[in-house]
Design an enzyme around this catalytic site. Structure first.
Site, PDB file in Angstrom:
ATOM      1  CD  GLU A 286      -2.676  -1.264  -0.210  1.00 11.49           C
ATOM      2  OE1 GLU A 286      -3.189  -0.232  -0.669  1.00 11.49           O
ATOM      3  OE2 GLU A 286      -2.721  -2.354  -0.815  1.00 11.49           O
ATOM      4  CB  CYS A 320      -1.587   7.528   1.991  1.00 10.96           C
ATOM      5  SG  CYS A 320      -2.805   6.699   2.989  1.00 10.96           S
ATOM      6  CD  GLU A 417       2.716  10.335  -1.045  1.00 10.77           C
ATOM      7  OE1 GLU A 417       3.755   9.657  -1.037  1.00 10.77           O
ATOM      8  OE2 GLU A 417       1.646   9.959  -0.537  1.00 10.77           O
TER       9      GLU A 417
HETATM   10  P1  NAD Z   1       8.763   4.789   3.704  1.00  5.05           P
HETATM   11  O1  NAD Z   1       8.534   4.034   2.444  1.00  5.05           O
HETATM   12  O2  NAD Z   1       9.919   5.695   3.772  1.00  5.05           O
HETATM   13  O3  NAD Z   1       8.919   3.760   4.917  1.00  5.05           O
HETATM   14  C1  NAD Z   1       7.934   2.791   5.207  1.00  5.05           C
HETATM   15  C2  NAD Z   1       8.595   1.622   5.896  1.00  5.05           C
HETATM   16  O4  NAD Z   1       9.480   0.980   4.968  1.00  5.05           O
HETATM   17  C3  NAD Z   1       9.436   1.995   7.103  1.00  5.05           C
HETATM   18  O5  NAD Z   1       9.222   1.059   8.122  1.00  5.05           O
HETATM   19  C4  NAD Z   1      10.857   1.893   6.567  1.00  5.05           C
HETATM   20  O6  NAD Z   1      11.807   1.590   7.560  1.00  5.05           O
HETATM   21  C5  NAD Z   1      10.722   0.738   5.606  1.00  5.05           C
HETATM   22  N1  NAD Z   1      11.762   0.645   4.580  1.00  5.05           N
HETATM   23  C6  NAD Z   1      12.487   1.643   4.019  1.00  5.05           C
HETATM   24  N2  NAD Z   1      13.341   1.127   3.115  1.00  5.05           N
HETATM   25  C7  NAD Z   1      13.166  -0.209   3.084  1.00  5.05           C
HETATM   26  C8  NAD Z   1      13.748  -1.286   2.360  1.00  5.05           C
HETATM   27  N3  NAD Z   1      14.704  -1.082   1.447  1.00  5.05           N
HETATM   28  N4  NAD Z   1      13.296  -2.538   2.596  1.00  5.05           N
HETATM   29  C9  NAD Z   1      12.317  -2.767   3.490  1.00  5.05           C
HETATM   30  N5  NAD Z   1      11.745  -1.785   4.232  1.00  5.05           N
HETATM   31  C10 NAD Z   1      12.158  -0.521   4.016  1.00  5.05           C
HETATM   32  O7  NAD Z   1       7.385   5.550   4.025  1.00  5.05           O
HETATM   33  P2  NAD Z   1       7.062   6.501   5.252  1.00  5.05           P
HETATM   34  O8  NAD Z   1       7.769   7.802   5.048  1.00  5.05           O
HETATM   35  O9  NAD Z   1       7.246   5.789   6.541  1.00  5.05           O
HETATM   36  O10 NAD Z   1       5.486   6.710   5.078  1.00  5.05           O
HETATM   37  C11 NAD Z   1       4.936   7.645   4.202  1.00  5.05           C
HETATM   38  C12 NAD Z   1       4.471   6.992   2.924  1.00  5.05           C
HETATM   39  O11 NAD Z   1       3.538   5.955   3.216  1.00  5.05           O
HETATM   40  C13 NAD Z   1       3.745   7.945   1.995  1.00  5.05           C
HETATM   41  O12 NAD Z   1       4.147   7.704   0.670  1.00  5.05           O
HETATM   42  C14 NAD Z   1       2.282   7.578   2.194  1.00  5.05           C
HETATM   43  O13 NAD Z   1       1.439   7.904   1.116  1.00  5.05           O
HETATM   44  C15 NAD Z   1       2.382   6.104   2.398  1.00  5.05           C
HETATM   45  N6  NAD Z   1       1.206   5.553   3.081  1.00  5.05           N
HETATM   46  C16 NAD Z   1       0.327   4.815   2.349  1.00  5.05           C
HETATM   47  C17 NAD Z   1      -0.810   4.312   2.956  1.00  5.05           C
HETATM   48  C18 NAD Z   1      -1.799   3.496   2.188  1.00  5.05           C
HETATM   49  O14 NAD Z   1      -2.659   2.866   2.793  1.00  5.05           O
HETATM   50  N7  NAD Z   1      -1.733   3.467   0.866  1.00  5.05           N
HETATM   51  C19 NAD Z   1      -1.044   4.567   4.311  1.00  5.05           C
HETATM   52  C20 NAD Z   1      -0.110   5.320   5.026  1.00  5.05           C
HETATM   53  C21 NAD Z   1       1.015   5.809   4.403  1.00  5.05           C
END
Ligand code: NAD
Length: 516
Positions: A286, A320, A417
């Site tokens: 997601e 999001c 975004e």
């Molecule tokens: P992010 O992608 O930076 O991090 C999300 C998670 O991924 C964190 O736990 C991070 O440590 C982990 N991560 C980072 N690199 C990784 C890798 N190489 N391998 C595995 N895990 C890794 O996102 P964020 O800044 O925490 O959250 C914001 C984003 O989330 C925005 O883009 C937002 O739109 C999205 N979001 C989407 C939904 C949805 O339901 N579609 C809901 C909430 C947030």
């Protein structure tokens, strides 16, 4: 066996009792700041010595807690622990597994103000946003408990002479949940408990920015007596620990919520089988959004302006589902813009410890810098009518609402975004044009239309390509099993969290046929 699911009600913080309770909880939680938290593996807290600090975004120097980050060796061990736990947990009757969740929900309900106070301090949510996050976590626990029991019931197949046929939904194995910081409790909890209630075991990798809330949730699960090893807490860096887990040959599914870049990276990574890997890993991804609210020529402009401002600036635009594009019909463009700006100007900004503040700080310095860069880009791509970069950021990472008018549909601030309180306003010549602009992004998460026209509303139902469409209301605030949540296109796999199909992502369907 359980009463029908109902969403957790919100409270009105202008009433004396909720206000007093929240103030007391904030005081109580403030007295607990600065403690140390550890990975929890098979019920054991593991000291790794690799300590990271979680700070309050609204008080840059205030330490929320110290967190021992997992090492790659520990991540490796955790997979083994989860595999071992799977052998027994998978055989626990589904009703029993569901009761652990209902118990955890009851405990969380009793401590709803306390958890909300942690959210205020660690993620800079306003009181109401924090309360809604905790309430949603309760909803996920209650709802997935009931859904698992439903999935465990016999499922009809077409009768066939001389045979007994059935379809069983069985657990997959060991999974990993990787969650974001913006709903640090609800999304993390929902992703974790949905996977385990159907019999899997899980490694929960929370976001680096909000590890204390994750640790508190882990304590709650322990209090609910969830057996050790069923959910393991592995705080750490995405690039190291997350990377190791998604690539591990014994991990069978990855449940991810976060940014598009990381989601796509995981999608690609899990597609390549590792040596000794015997399954195709499943991915529930997601990701981001570039959500639009379309306002038609005949719309109720006050309702539209209110919806836009709430959706664009609630929790500093860090949802999001947040409205980051306002697409307004030329006939009402100027009037609507004025109303939106007027409302945005009146929003209160400051440390959300004080309940009067509608907006808190953005999550950290990286976010502050990224959003600030987009505000600069906005100055070259449109007419700045409200410049949020002027807010005082000496104490915390504060950015006020920014509104950029007269933005072209293909401008960067209308396509990328930003994940902050920045709204791009786009003029549409007609309703057709507005829909065309709304659909013209890589994303497809949420969207809204304000219109009085039945014809236009019906067209939006059919043609607005988003996973969550709202008509004559704002595009944020989905509730569990009221608006199952998930997006199209580059917004993800449309898993519909909080919906009746969701648990299917975490089970294998086994058809069993016996001939008599
Ligand atoms: P992010 O992608 O930076 O991090 C999300 C998670 O991924 C964190 O736990 C991070 O440590 C982990 N991560 C980072 N690199 C990784 C890798 N190489 N391998 C595995 N895990 C890794 O996102 P964020 O800044 O925490 O959250 C914001 C984003 O989330 C925005 O883009 C937002 O739109 C999205 N979001 C989407 C939904 C949805 O339901 N579609 C809901 C909430 C947030």
């Amino acid at each position: 066996m359980f009463s029908p699911f109902q969403t957790e009600p919100y409270v009105d913080f202008s009433a004396p009792e909720p206000k007093a309770k929240m103030q007391a909880a904030l005081e109580a939680v403030s007295a607990q700041l600065g403690r140390t938290y550890f990975p929890v593996i098979g019920g054991e807290r593991v000291e790794t010595g690799d300590i990271s600090i979680s700070y309050n975004p609204a008080q840059k120097s205030q330490v929320i807690g110290y967190i021992h980050h997992a090492t790659p060796e520990l991540a490796e061990r955790t997979v083994q622990v989860a595999q071992e736990a799977f052998k027994t947990w998978a055989r626990v009757p589904v009703e029993v597994r569901a009761r652990y969740l209902v118990k955890a929900a009851a405990l969380l309900r009793r401590r709803i103000y306390e958890f909300s106070a942690w959210l205020v301090l660690e993620s800079s949510k306003s009181w109401l946003e924090a309360y809604a996050d905790t309430a949603e976590a309760i909803d996920f626990l209650e709802f997935y408990a009931r859904e698992a029991v439903r999935l465990g019931q016999p499922h009809p197949t077409t009768p066939f002479p001389g045979e007994e046929n059935e379809v069983l939904y069985i657990p997959i194995g060991v999974g990993v949940s990787i969650s974001p910081w913006n709903f640090p409790l609800a999304i993390m909890a929902g992703m974790a408990v949905s996977a385990v209630v159907v019999g899997n075991t899980l490694i929960m990798k929370p976001a680096e920015q909000t590890p204390v809330i994750a640790a508190k949730f882990m304590e709650l699960l322990e209090e609910a007596s969830l057996p050790p090893g069923v959910i393991n807490l592995l705080p750490g860096n995405g690039e190291t620990v997350g990377e190791l887990l998604t690539g591990h040959s014994d991990v069978q599914f990855v449940s991810f919520t976060g940014s598009r870049d990381v989601g796509l990276h995981i999608y690609q990574r899990i597609a390549t089988p590792q040596p000794k890997q015997r399954w195709l890993k499943r991915a529930i991804l997601e990701m981001g959004g570039k959500d639009a609210i379309v306002v038609d020529a005949d719309a109720d402009l006050d309702a539209a302006a209110e919806g836009v401002v709430q959706a664009a600036f609630g929790f500093q635009g860090q949802k999001c589902s947040a409205c980051s594009r306002l697409i307004a019909h030329a006939a009402i463009y100027d009037t609507l813009l004025e109303k939106v700006v007027e409302r945005a100007k009146s929003l209160t900004l400051g440390d959300p410890f004080d309940g009067k503040n509608f907006m808190g700080a953005v999550i950290d310095e990286d976010a502050y810098n990224k959003i600030s860069r987009y505000i600069e880009i906005g100055k070259t791509e449109g007419r700045i009518v409200l410049d949020g970069s002027q807010a005082d950021a000496s104490e915390g990472w504060f950015l006020a609402p920014t509104i950029v008018a007269d933005v072209a549909p293909n401008a960067r601030i209308a396509q990328e975004e930003i994940f902050g309180p920045v709204l791009a306003v786009i003029r549409a010549e007609s309703f057709d044009h507005a829909l065309e602009i709304a659909n013209d992004t890589d994303y497809g998460l949420t969207g809204a239309v304000f219109s009085q026209s039945r014809v236009h509303l019906e067209r939006a139902r059919n043609e607005f390509m988003v996973g969550n469409l709202y008509l004559n209301r704002k595009c944020t605030g989905a509730l569990v099993d009221v608006q199952p949540f998930g997006g199209f296109r580059m917004s993800g796999t449309d898993s519909k969290a909080g919906g009746r199909d969701y648990l299917h992502h975490f089970v294998l369907a086994k058809s069993v046929s016996e001939r008599w």
